[in-house]
Design a protein around this motif. Structure first.
Motif, PDB file in Angstrom:
ATOM      1  N   PRO A 250       0.830  -1.204   0.000  1.00 52.96           N
ATOM      2  CA  PRO A 250       0.000   0.000   0.000  1.00 52.96           C
ATOM      3  C   PRO A 250       0.866   1.255   0.000  1.00 52.96           C
ATOM      4  O   PRO A 250       1.996   1.245   0.479  1.00 52.96           O
ATOM      5  CB  PRO A 250      -0.800  -0.110   1.290  1.00 52.96           C
ATOM      6  CG  PRO A 250       0.026  -0.965   2.181  1.00 52.96           C
ATOM      7  CD  PRO A 250       0.797  -1.886   1.285  1.00 52.96           C
ATOM      8  N   SER A 251       0.322   2.322  -0.542  1.00 52.42           N
ATOM      9  CA  SER A 251       1.052   3.586  -0.509  1.00 52.42           C
ATOM     10  C   SER A 251       1.100   4.092   0.928  1.00 52.42           C
ATOM     11  O   SER A 251       0.204   3.839   1.721  1.00 52.42           O
ATOM     12  CB  SER A 251       0.371   4.616  -1.410  1.00 52.42           C
ATOM     13  OG  SER A 251      -0.938   4.880  -0.949  1.00 52.42           O
ATOM     14  N   ALA A 252       2.138   4.790   1.262  1.00 53.85           N
ATOM     15  CA  ALA A 252       2.345   5.241   2.642  1.00 53.85           C
ATOM     16  C   ALA A 252       1.250   6.180   3.122  1.00 53.85           C
ATOM     17  O   ALA A 252       0.911   6.210   4.294  1.00 53.85           O
ATOM     18  CB  ALA A 252       3.700   5.919   2.760  1.00 53.85           C
ATOM     19  N   SER A 253       0.644   6.950   2.221  1.00 50.16           N
ATOM     20  CA  SER A 253      -0.357   7.937   2.635  1.00 50.16           C
ATOM     21  C   SER A 253      -1.711   7.299   2.925  1.00 50.16           C
ATOM     22  O   SER A 253      -2.533   7.914   3.588  1.00 50.16           O
ATOM     23  CB  SER A 253      -0.517   8.998   1.547  1.00 50.16           C
ATOM     24  OG  SER A 253      -1.012   8.407   0.361  1.00 50.16           O
ATOM     25  N   GLN A 254      -1.958   6.094   2.437  1.00 46.56           N
ATOM     26  CA  GLN A 254      -3.276   5.490   2.627  1.00 46.56           C
ATOM     27  C   GLN A 254      -3.207   4.130   3.310  1.00 46.56           C
ATOM     28  O   GLN A 254      -4.086   3.296   3.126  1.00 46.56           O
ATOM     29  CB  GLN A 254      -3.963   5.336   1.271  1.00 46.56           C
ATOM     30  CG  GLN A 254      -4.264   6.648   0.607  1.00 46.56           C
ATOM     31  CD  GLN A 254      -5.037   6.435  -0.687  1.00 46.56           C
ATOM     32  OE1 GLN A 254      -5.220   5.329  -1.129  1.00 46.56           O
ATOM     33  NE2 GLN A 254      -5.494   7.517  -1.261  1.00 46.56           N
ATOM     34  N   THR A 255      -2.216   3.904   4.105  1.00 42.92           N
ATOM     35  CA  THR A 255      -2.025   2.598   4.731  1.00 42.92           C
ATOM     36  C   THR A 255      -3.215   2.204   5.593  1.00 42.92           C
ATOM     37  O   THR A 255      -3.736   1.104   5.478  1.00 42.92           O
ATOM     38  CB  THR A 255      -0.738   2.588   5.566  1.00 42.92           C
ATOM     39  OG1 THR A 255       0.352   2.907   4.713  1.00 42.92           O
ATOM     40  CG2 THR A 255      -0.509   1.229   6.192  1.00 42.92           C
ATOM     41  N   THR A 256      -3.670   3.092   6.469  1.00 40.07           N
ATOM     42  CA  THR A 256      -4.760   2.756   7.377  1.00 40.07           C
ATOM     43  C   THR A 256      -6.064   2.533   6.628  1.00 40.07           C
ATOM     44  O   THR A 256      -6.773   1.561   6.883  1.00 40.07           O
ATOM     45  CB  THR A 256      -4.944   3.872   8.422  1.00 40.07           C
ATOM     46  OG1 THR A 256      -3.709   4.054   9.110  1.00 40.07           O
ATOM     47  CG2 THR A 256      -6.020   3.499   9.417  1.00 40.07           C
ATOM     48  N   ALA A 257      -6.400   3.400   5.702  1.00 36.05           N
ATOM     49  CA  ALA A 257      -7.638   3.257   4.946  1.00 36.05           C
ATOM     50  C   ALA A 257      -7.618   1.989   4.099  1.00 36.05           C
ATOM     51  O   ALA A 257      -8.616   1.274   4.020  1.00 36.05           O
ATOM     52  CB  ALA A 257      -7.860   4.477   4.056  1.00 36.05           C
ATOM     53  N   GLN A 258      -6.493   1.681   3.494  1.00 35.08           N
ATOM     54  CA  GLN A 258      -6.418   0.483   2.670  1.00 35.08           C
ATOM     55  C   GLN A 258      -6.540  -0.777   3.501  1.00 35.08           C
ATOM     56  O   GLN A 258      -7.190  -1.733   3.080  1.00 35.08           O
ATOM     57  CB  GLN A 258      -5.109   0.465   1.883  1.00 35.08           C
ATOM     58  CG  GLN A 258      -5.135   1.379   0.690  1.00 35.08           C
ATOM     59  CD  GLN A 258      -3.855   1.280  -0.120  1.00 35.08           C
ATOM     60  OE1 GLN A 258      -2.797   0.981   0.422  1.00 35.08           O
ATOM     61  NE2 GLN A 258      -3.950   1.541  -1.407  1.00 35.08           N
ATOM     62  N   LYS A 259      -5.958  -0.795   4.677  1.00 41.18           N
ATOM     63  CA  LYS A 259      -6.063  -1.980   5.524  1.00 41.18           C
ATOM     64  C   LYS A 259      -7.511  -2.242   5.913  1.00 41.18           C
ATOM     65  O   LYS A 259      -7.944  -3.388   5.993  1.00 41.18           O
ATOM     66  CB  LYS A 259      -5.184  -1.838   6.760  1.00 41.18           C
ATOM     67  CG  LYS A 259      -3.712  -1.980   6.467  1.00 41.18           C
ATOM     68  CD  LYS A 259      -2.889  -1.879   7.714  1.00 41.18           C
ATOM     69  CE  LYS A 259      -1.403  -2.008   7.377  1.00 41.18           C
ATOM     70  NZ  LYS A 259      -0.571  -1.910   8.550  1.00 41.18           N
ATOM     71  N   PHE A 260      -8.273  -1.184   6.150  1.00 44.48           N
ATOM     72  CA  PHE A 260      -9.688  -1.354   6.478  1.00 44.48           C
ATOM     73  C   PHE A 260     -10.431  -1.983   5.307  1.00 44.48           C
ATOM     74  O   PHE A 260     -11.194  -2.930   5.480  1.00 44.48           O
ATOM     75  CB  PHE A 260     -10.322  -0.006   6.841  1.00 44.48           C
ATOM     76  CG  PHE A 260     -11.814  -0.084   6.969  1.00 44.48           C
ATOM     77  CD1 PHE A 260     -12.397  -0.644   8.096  1.00 44.48           C
ATOM     78  CD2 PHE A 260     -12.632   0.376   5.953  1.00 44.48           C
ATOM     79  CE1 PHE A 260     -13.779  -0.727   8.209  1.00 44.48           C
ATOM     80  CE2 PHE A 260     -14.002   0.299   6.060  1.00 44.48           C
ATOM     81  CZ  PHE A 260     -14.579  -0.253   7.190  1.00 44.48           C
ATOM     82  N   TYR A 261     -10.201  -1.473   4.118  1.00 44.72           N
ATOM     83  CA  TYR A 261     -10.888  -2.007   2.941  1.00 44.72           C
ATOM     84  C   TYR A 261     -10.411  -3.415   2.603  1.00 44.72           C
ATOM     85  O   TYR A 261     -11.184  -4.243   2.128  1.00 44.72           O
ATOM     86  CB  TYR A 261     -10.718  -1.078   1.745  1.00 44.72           C
ATOM     87  CG  TYR A 261     -11.462   0.224   1.918  1.00 44.72           C
ATOM     88  CD1 TYR A 261     -12.835   0.238   2.129  1.00 44.72           C
ATOM     89  CD2 TYR A 261     -10.791   1.434   1.891  1.00 44.72           C
ATOM     90  CE1 TYR A 261     -13.518   1.416   2.309  1.00 44.72           C
ATOM     91  CE2 TYR A 261     -11.471   2.630   2.061  1.00 44.72           C
ATOM     92  CZ  TYR A 261     -12.834   2.615   2.272  1.00 44.72           C
ATOM     93  OH  TYR A 261     -13.510   3.795   2.447  1.00 44.72           O
ATOM     94  N   PHE A 262      -9.146  -3.701   2.837  1.00 45.87           N
ATOM     95  CA  PHE A 262      -8.631  -5.041   2.607  1.00 45.87           C
ATOM     96  C   PHE A 262      -9.327  -6.027   3.543  1.00 45.87           C
ATOM     97  O   PHE A 262      -9.755  -7.107   3.126  1.00 45.87           O
ATOM     98  CB  PHE A 262      -7.126  -5.101   2.831  1.00 45.87           C
ATOM     99  CG  PHE A 262      -6.311  -4.348   1.818  1.00 45.87           C
ATOM    100  CD1 PHE A 262      -6.897  -3.759   0.702  1.00 45.87           C
ATOM    101  CD2 PHE A 262      -4.955  -4.221   1.972  1.00 45.87           C
ATOM    102  CE1 PHE A 262      -6.143  -3.072  -0.230  1.00 45.87           C
ATOM    103  CE2 PHE A 262      -4.189  -3.545   1.044  1.00 45.87           C
ATOM    104  CZ  PHE A 262      -4.790  -2.964  -0.058  1.00 45.87           C
ATOM    105  N   ALA A 263      -9.441  -5.661   4.805  1.00 47.54           N
ATOM    106  CA  ALA A 263     -10.123  -6.525   5.773  1.00 47.54           C
ATOM    107  C   ALA A 263     -11.584  -6.708   5.409  1.00 47.54           C
ATOM    108  O   ALA A 263     -12.136  -7.814   5.529  1.00 47.54           O
ATOM    109  CB  ALA A 263      -9.990  -5.945   7.180  1.00 47.54           C
ATOM    110  N   LEU A 264     -12.208  -5.638   4.933  1.00 47.07           N
ATOM    111  CA  LEU A 264     -13.610  -5.721   4.510  1.00 47.07           C
ATOM    112  C   LEU A 264     -13.764  -6.664   3.320  1.00 47.07           C
ATOM    113  O   LEU A 264     -14.686  -7.482   3.276  1.00 47.07           O
ATOM    114  CB  LEU A 264     -14.136  -4.333   4.163  1.00 47.07           C
ATOM    115  CG  LEU A 264     -15.611  -4.239   3.788  1.00 47.07           C
ATOM    116  CD1 LEU A 264     -16.487  -4.654   4.957  1.00 47.07           C
ATOM    117  CD2 LEU A 264     -15.939  -2.824   3.365  1.00 47.07           C
ATOM    118  N   ALA A 265     -12.860  -6.591   2.361  1.00 47.09           N
ATOM    119  CA  ALA A 265     -12.928  -7.463   1.186  1.00 47.09           C
ATOM    120  C   ALA A 265     -12.724  -8.926   1.570  1.00 47.09           C
ATOM    121  O   ALA A 265     -13.475  -9.808   1.125  1.00 47.09           O
ATOM    122  CB  ALA A 265     -11.880  -7.035   0.164  1.00 47.09           C
ATOM    123  N   ILE A 266     -11.759  -9.197   2.399  1.00 49.67           N
ATOM    124  CA  ILE A 266     -11.488 -10.582   2.819  1.00 49.67           C
ATOM    125  C   ILE A 266     -12.639 -11.111   3.663  1.00 49.67           C
ATOM    126  O   ILE A 266     -13.112 -12.237   3.463  1.00 49.67           O
ATOM    127  CB  ILE A 266     -10.152 -10.677   3.559  1.00 49.67           C
ATOM    128  CG1 ILE A 266      -8.995 -10.370   2.602  1.00 49.67           C
ATOM    129  CG2 ILE A 266      -9.960 -12.042   4.192  1.00 49.67           C
ATOM    130  CD1 ILE A 266      -7.662 -10.168   3.272  1.00 49.67           C
TER     131      ILE A 266
END
Length: 118
Positions: free
Chosen positions: A93-109
């Protein structure tokens, strides 16, 4: 913590992608299988200590489902889970969106697991 190693099928997919070494994968699979055995053992202990300890619990498929359709559903949703894990959990993930991407990744999984459960 484990890098999305939820079950042996996902671990094999991650190894095939080249994001995990064989030695790490063997360790993950051994821990996954032993954790499953321990969970079954704990469930058995709770069952024998409960009020229905004389009742036998059997697992079987419903009469309205054929073995072939159940196998297809299992294979299909295992593929979907492995694909989504590869698409989201093994990327940088890009450094600026790490937290937001982790949330969406968890939601997708989590959505894949939920869809496969129904």
């Amino acid at each position: 913590v484990s890098g999305a190693h939820f079950n042996p099928a996902v671990t094999v997919a991650i190894v095939l992608r080249g994001a995990c070494s064989i030695s790490d994968a063997v360790a993950y699979v051994l821990v996954q299988l032993s954790a499953g055995l321990c969970a079954g053992w704990v469930a058995a202990i709770f069952h024998t200590a409960g009020p229905l300890f004389k009742r036998t619990i059997t697992l079987h498929h419903g009469t309205e489902y054929a073995l072939g359709s159940m196998a297809f559903a299992e294979l299909f949703f295992t593929f979907v889970l492995a694909y989504v894990v590869l698409a989201v959990a093994t990327t940088k993930p890009s450094a600026s969106q790490t937290t937001a991407q982790k949330f969406y990744f968890a939601l997708a999984i989590g959505s894949c697991v939920t869809a496969g459960g129904f």
